[in-house]
Design an enzyme around this catalytic site. Structure first.
Site, short mmCIF file in Angstrom:
data_model
loop_
_atom_site.label_atom_id
_atom_site.label_comp_id
_atom_site.label_asym_id
_atom_site.label_seq_id
_atom_site.Cartn_x
_atom_site.Cartn_y
_atom_site.Cartn_z
N ARG A 258 0.55 -1.22 0.09
CA ARG A 258 -0.10 -0.04 -0.06
C ARG A 258 0.80 1.31 0.04
O ARG A 258 1.70 1.41 0.70
CB ARG A 258 -0.80 -0.10 1.22
CG ARG A 258 -1.76 -1.27 1.31
CD ARG A 258 -2.94 -1.25 2.30
NE ARG A 258 -3.67 -2.59 2.11
CZ ARG A 258 -4.60 -2.71 3.02
NH1 ARG A 258 -5.14 -2.06 3.93
NH2 ARG A 258 -5.37 -3.95 2.65
N ARG A 273 1.42 1.32 10.11
CA ARG A 273 1.26 1.65 9.15
C ARG A 273 2.54 1.53 8.07
O ARG A 273 3.46 2.21 8.24
CB ARG A 273 0.57 3.20 8.84
CG ARG A 273 0.13 3.47 7.52
CD ARG A 273 -0.56 5.01 7.45
NE ARG A 273 -1.68 5.13 8.44
CZ ARG A 273 -2.93 4.86 8.21
NH1 ARG A 273 -3.13 4.30 7.07
NH2 ARG A 273 -3.91 4.94 9.13
N GLU A 347 -7.90 -0.44 14.68
CA GLU A 347 -8.40 -1.62 13.69
C GLU A 347 -7.36 -2.57 13.66
O GLU A 347 -6.11 -2.13 13.14
CB GLU A 347 -8.69 -0.56 12.47
CG GLU A 347 -9.20 -1.45 11.62
CD GLU A 347 -9.74 -1.04 10.38
OE1 GLU A 347 -9.91 0.33 10.30
OE2 GLU A 347 -9.61 -1.87 9.14
N SER A 350 -11.05 -6.13 9.20
CA SER A 350 -12.12 -5.29 8.53
C SER A 350 -13.14 -6.46 7.99
O SER A 350 -12.31 -7.15 7.15
CB SER A 350 -11.63 -4.37 7.77
OG SER A 350 -12.53 -4.01 6.80
N ARG A 388 1.17 -5.73 11.78
CA ARG A 388 0.15 -4.93 13.01
C ARG A 388 -0.31 -5.38 14.02
O ARG A 388 -0.35 -4.94 15.38
CB ARG A 388 -1.09 -4.25 12.00
CG ARG A 388 -1.68 -3.10 12.82
CD ARG A 388 -2.99 -2.82 12.23
NE ARG A 388 -2.55 -1.65 11.20
CZ ARG A 388 -3.52 -0.74 10.86
NH1 ARG A 388 -5.02 -1.01 10.98
NH2 ARG A 388 -3.13 0.26 9.91
#
Length: 426
Positions: A258, A273, A347, A350, A388
């Site tokens: 990403r 991130r 988070e 998802s 993460r």
RNA sequence: GGAGAGAUGACCGAGCGGCCGAAGGUGCUCGCCUGCUAAGCGAGUGUGGGGUGUAGAGUCCCACCGAGGGUUCGAAUCCCUCUCUCUCCGCCA
């Protein structure tokens, strides 16, 4: 992609859906293009029908009659050469506009603008109380010699990292555990393509809106996937499945890339991130029935929670508000895990239902018991994403002596280790 | 990277420029038949879109034989470009 017939018949529903999602889209323009396109299409098709009919007569005729028929066709063709490019233009415009129409959220999705409007469903597990000053995950990971970010950044740029020693072992243990758990529940394990064509990115709904956030290999016109979902859903592109083989349940492993464009300066420190991470993702392709896909949605959520509970991590489940739901999704749950250094739940998972949005774009259909061909429903949820997930693992399971206790279920997958101990040398 | 072969319906597979939306088979659906099962017999079964029609049924039309262009009154069939697959060679985890 929505069904244009649905948009025609329910323009207000679609507009309201877009409004709830805080997305701008001009439905009236779409409908006007649709209208013009259909009118022109009828004209063009009438001309084509004439041409086809006369052309058949040509073979049966001869002499002056034949020449006359050919003249007639030439006349028709003039009309076609004039109208066909206009039609093509309208069709392209139409396709383009259709790509931007958001899928209206289900009524159970709470309306709201941002994270703060998400609705808490449940909390599971105990948030730890430390009788010492806890460290953040980066401090821990460095002292445990599980990571090296500076050296990666030196030659690979920001948001890049090495996982090393127990860091590398822990990540493999997590994925092995997740894959085993899902495989035992009948999910088919997959290792998927990570470079894909544009079609897959558009088809899964990440493009055109998410194009800025995607790495592109220009020499080969291929995109690096941001999630295995892209490949798992595209797997059945252009297929007509039979109802009896549904639902298809997959768990796929991939590295995820990403660009994180537009998030410069946000979450720059640590594991939160990154440009590249790894993930086991769950995907379901099922019948076109909101009840069935809702059942699958709950199953996906349950699977992820089982993994979290097995790891012993404190988490909560929230229902994402409409402003936080992506273009294609009709409902989204998030699993947020307690991260002591952030002082909040953040988070880590998802879980999304997309109904027909992806399957229409990718032409994934099935033949129902009634013999009719229908687009499938698709869903996805994270199983585990790392590094993460290491944030809460390191931070919640840290001890006063600077060590970190390894979740029991992972120990057999880490050569029996129970703790990760601080190292002196680097 | 070099040389060659190919891409047809849910699947396999035939196909002479008009009689091809496409033979045949498999699968699927319905029916018949046979102690059960298996087999057998008969019928049906493309996708997408547009028009008409009260959503439906029906009906008419258009497009689609990997994708995009072209030749032709007419293209699955001929030509060009691209993509993908296979075989051989080279390279390589």
């Amino acid at each position: 992609m929505l069904d244009i017939a649905f948009i025609r018949n329910n323009p207000e529903v679609v507009k309201e859906g877009a409004r709830k999602k805080r997305m701008k889209v001009d439905i009236d323009e779409l409908l006007s293009v649709d209208n013009d396109m259909r009118r022109l299409k009828t004209e063009v098709e009438t001309l084509r029908a004439d041409r086809n009919r006369i052309s058949k007569d040509v073979s049966k005729s001869s002499g002056p009659e034949r020449d006359d028929l050919i003249q007639q066709i030439k006349f028709i063709k003039n009309g076609l050469t004039e109208k066909e490019p206009k039609l093509k233009e309208l069709e392209e415009r139409f396709e383009q506009l259709m790509l931007f129409v958001p899928n209206p959220p289900l009524p159970e999705a709470p309306e709201g603008d941002s994270e703060e409007d998400n609705v808490l469903i449940r909390k599971v597990g105990q948030v730890p109380q430390f009788d010492f000053t806890p460290k953040d995950h980066l401090e821990l990971a460095e002292s445990l010699d599980m990571v090296d970010m500076p050296r990666a950044v030196k030659f690979a740029g920001a948001r890049m990292y090495f996982l090393k020693n127990e860091g590398a072992l822990l990540e493999f243990a997590l994925f092995k555990f997740a894959l085993d758990h899902l495989a035992s529940k009948g999910f088919q394990p997959m290792i998927v393509p990570q470079l894909v064509r544009r079609e897959a990115m558009v088809g899964t709904g990440f493009f055109p809106l998410g194009e800025e956030d995607t790495f592109f290999v220009s020499k080969d016109d291929l995109y690096l996937v941001g999630t295995a979902e892209v490949s798992l859903v595209s797997y059945h592109m252009d297929e007509i499945l039979s109802e009896s083989e549904l639902p298809k349940r997959y768990c796929g492993y991939s590295t995820c890339f990403r660009r994180e464009a537009g998030s410069y300066g946000r979450d720059t420190k640590g594991f939160y991130r990154l440009h590249q991470f790894n993930k086991v993702e769950q995907v379901v392709i099922c019948e076109n029935d909101p009840e069935v896909s809702m059942r699958e949605h709950k199953l996906l959520l349950e699977n992820a929670e089982e993994i979290m509970q097995a790891l012993g991590l404190p988490y909560r489940v929230a229902l994402a508000c409409t402003g936080e739901i992506g273009q294609g999704q009709v409902l989204k749950h998030e699993i947020e895990t307690w991260m002591p250094s952030r002082g909040k739940y953040s988070e880590t998972h998802s879980c999304s239902s997309l109904h027909e949005f992806q399957s229409r774009r990718l032409r994934i259909r099935y033949r129902g018991a009634d013999g009719k061909v229908k687009p499938c429903h698709t869903l996805n949820n994270t199983a585990v994403a790392s590094p993460r997930i290491m944030i809460p693992i390191l931070e919640n399971f840290q001890n006063a002596d600077g060590s970190v206790t390894i979740p029991e279920v992972l120990r057999p997958l880490m050569r029996g280790m129970e703790r990760i101990e601080p190292k002196n040398s680097k």
